[in-house]
Structure formats: structure tokens, C-alpha cells
Enzyme design. Structure first.
Site, short mmCIF file in Angstrom:
data_model
loop_
_atom_site.label_atom_id
_atom_site.label_comp_id
_atom_site.label_asym_id
_atom_site.label_seq_id
_atom_site.Cartn_x
_atom_site.Cartn_y
_atom_site.Cartn_z
N LYS A 1 0.84 -1.20 0.00
CA LYS A 1 0.00 0.00 0.00
C LYS A 1 0.87 1.25 0.00
CE LYS A 1 -1.91 2.24 3.46
NZ LYS A 1 -2.52 3.51 3.83
N ASP B 1 -3.58 4.38 -2.08
CA ASP B 1 -4.54 4.93 -1.11
C ASP B 1 -4.45 6.46 -1.11
OD1 ASP B 1 -6.34 5.19 0.96
OD2 ASP B 1 -4.89 4.68 2.52
N LYS C 1 -7.32 8.51 -1.52
CA LYS C 1 -8.56 9.07 -0.96
C LYS C 1 -9.07 10.27 -1.76
CE LYS C 1 -7.67 7.50 3.80
NZ LYS C 1 -6.35 6.86 3.67
N ASP D 1 -13.38 15.18 -4.80
CA ASP D 1 -13.47 16.43 -5.56
C ASP D 1 -14.73 16.35 -6.41
OD1 ASP D 1 -12.74 18.85 -6.99
OD2 ASP D 1 -10.65 18.42 -6.50
N THR E 1 -11.15 6.59 10.76
CA THR E 1 -11.16 6.02 12.12
C THR E 1 -10.60 7.02 13.14
OG1 THR E 1 -9.16 4.85 11.49
CG2 THR E 1 -11.17 3.55 11.62
N ARG F 1 3.52 -1.32 10.45
CA ARG F 1 4.67 -1.43 11.35
C ARG F 1 5.00 -2.83 11.87
NH1 ARG F 1 2.47 3.66 14.46
NH2 ARG F 1 0.60 2.70 13.56
#
Ligand code: C5P
Length: 246
Positions: free
Chosen positions: A39, A67, A69, A72, A132, A223
């Protein structure tokens, strides 16, 4: 004709969260034989653009989850989807459901058109419902008076109606969304931690096995893999725990 979608080795997308192209390509090469995909997000893309994404892809030969996002007006998002699909050829990419039905429909049409024109696989288009990082109060401040779960469900349903392939969600929302949106809608969950890894700043987590059991289609894990002493070993361990028969 649209080329068939790429088969994945496993459902784990490693989040490569760095603006540093050297670190990103090194990480991509390290997990090339163990991860399902990679990603790349706004941090990487703002620093390195589509050419950087191509370099990371080449270093691993893994499918990319782009990713970015998008949010518009429909025409602009359609153009952005077209450009990203043509240049990066991601396996999947994100847009904000809050952009509304016309924006999501325009994005779907753009993805389908570019796939036909260039004979590349059509990227899966995924909606982001409620970040989130948002709680009830943040929602209220933006004019939404219902609860977070209601808003997540509402936006996920709108995404499906608008033709999107799935949504990104917390693993804690996966069970509800799988039940409400059916077996074919893709659910992509970050906030995943193996029992042997640190939670870091993630608060509402599930293990990879729990997330898949709750209905997740693909997992985003950063991570626990990228910060491990040997990222390839960590990624392989997660894949093995998910599918001990493999
Ligand atoms: O390192 P970690 O596994 O926490 O990384 C998770 C990745 O998923 C990061 O790229 C993070 O930005 C992303 N993400 C998240 N929670 C969301 C949406 C995306 O952690 N709700």
C-alpha cells in the site's frame, strides 16, 4: 477487453509509509516473496508521484493499493482515476464516499473505460466511509448528528449503490458490513495486529485471523512488518498464521 484481475499470493498489503523512495523500494524488495501486495499513500505519492509508485512496483512485482482518498467534483475525480489507473495500474485505489454518488459513479466509469482502452485490469475502487480518527463529536462538528456506525453503514451502502467494489473499514465494523452488504463486497481493514506485535498507536485492533473471520477481504498491515527486524519473516509469519495449510 479488460484483462483479468491479478491473483494475490495472500490478503496482506504491507503499508509502506515513507516519503523516501530508497527506503520504499528496499522494503518492497524485502517483502516481495512474502506479502500479497503493497500500500502506498499520500505521503509517498506526494513526494514521488506515479513514477515513484512504478519504481516500487518494479522492485517487488507485487500488486499496489494506491490509497490517495480522492474527493473532488465528479469530473476531476474521474480524471484522477483515469490518470492513476493508466500510469500506476494499481490493483485497488480509494476515494472518499463523502464525495457522493455522482462522484463515485464517475470514478467507476473512468476506471472501466481506461481498463478497456489500455487493456489493463480495472482497479478495484474502494470507498473510505468515516475516518477512524473521527469520533462522535468530530462527526457532529461536520454536521452529522447520527452515530459513527450509522454513518459508516450509510456511506458503505451508498458506495455499493454507486458501483464501488468495496470500502476500507475498521476490523470492528467488518462483521456488520459483511452482513449488510453481502459476500462479494470487498472489505479492507487496517488496524490489524498479530498477537506477537506491538499495537503502536492503533487502539481498536484485531488479529489478522480475527479480521478475516469477521469478513475482511484484504488486510493493511504496516509497522508489525516494516518495523520488524526481518520484514520478510514477519510477513511470511502472518501469511502462515492466516493459512497454515499453505
Ligand atoms: O503501521 P500500521 O499497521 O498501523 O499501518 C496501518 C496503515 O493503514 C497506515 O498506512 C495507516 O495510515 C492506514 N490506515 C489506518 N487506519 C485507517 C485508515 C488507514 O491505520 N482507518
Amino acid at each position: 477487453m479488460t484483462a483479468p484481475a491479478q491473483a494475490l499470493r495472500n490478503p496482506v498489503f504491507v503499508a509502506v509509509d515513507t516519503p523516501d523512495i530508497g527506503k520504499a523500494t528496499a522494503m518492497a524488495a524485502q517483502v516481495a516473496d512474502a506479502a500479497g501486495g503493497l500500500k502506498l499513500g499520500l505521503e509517498f505519492f506526494s513526494a514521488n508521484g506515479p513514477k515513484g509508485a512504478q519504481q516500487v512496483q518494479k522492485a517487488s512485482d507485487l500488486p499496489l493499493f494506491l490509497d490517495l482518498k480522492f474527493h473532488d467534483i465528479p469530473n476531476t475525480v474521474a480524471g484522477a482515476v483515469r490518470a492513476a489507473a493508466a500510469q500506476v495500474k494499481p490493483f485497488m485505489m480509494t476515494l472518499m464516499c463523502a464525495g457522493g454518488r455522482a462522484m463515485m459513479e464517475a470514478a467507476c466509469k473512468a476506471a472501466t473505460d481506461v481498463a478497456h482502452e489500455l487493456i489493463v485490469p480495472r482497479p478495484l475502487l474502494l470507498g473510505v466511509t468515516v475516518l477512524t480518527s473521527f469520533d462522535q463529536n468530530d462527526l457532529l462538528e461536520t454536521g452529522v448528528s447520527g452515530g459513527v456506525a450509522d454513518q459508516v453503514r450509510r456511506l458503505a451502502e451508498l458506495a455499493k449503490l454507486s458501483g464501488l467494489d468495496g470500502v476500507v473499514c475498521s476490523p470492528l465494523e467488518a462483521e456488520m458490513l459483511r452482513r449488510d452488504l453481502g459476500p462479494d463486497f470487498k472489505l479492507i481493514t487496517p488496524g490489524v495486529r498479530p498477537t506477537w506485535a506491538d499495537a503502536n498507536d492503533q487502539k481498536r485492533i484485531m488479529t489478522p485471523q480475527e479480521a478475516v473471520a469477521a469478513g475482511a477481504s484484504y488486510l493493511v498491515i504496516g509497522r508489525p512488518i516494516t518495523g520488524a527486524q526481518d520484514p520478510a519473516v514477519a510477513a511470511a509469519r502472518i501469511a502462515l498464521e492466516l493459512n497454515p495449510a499453505a
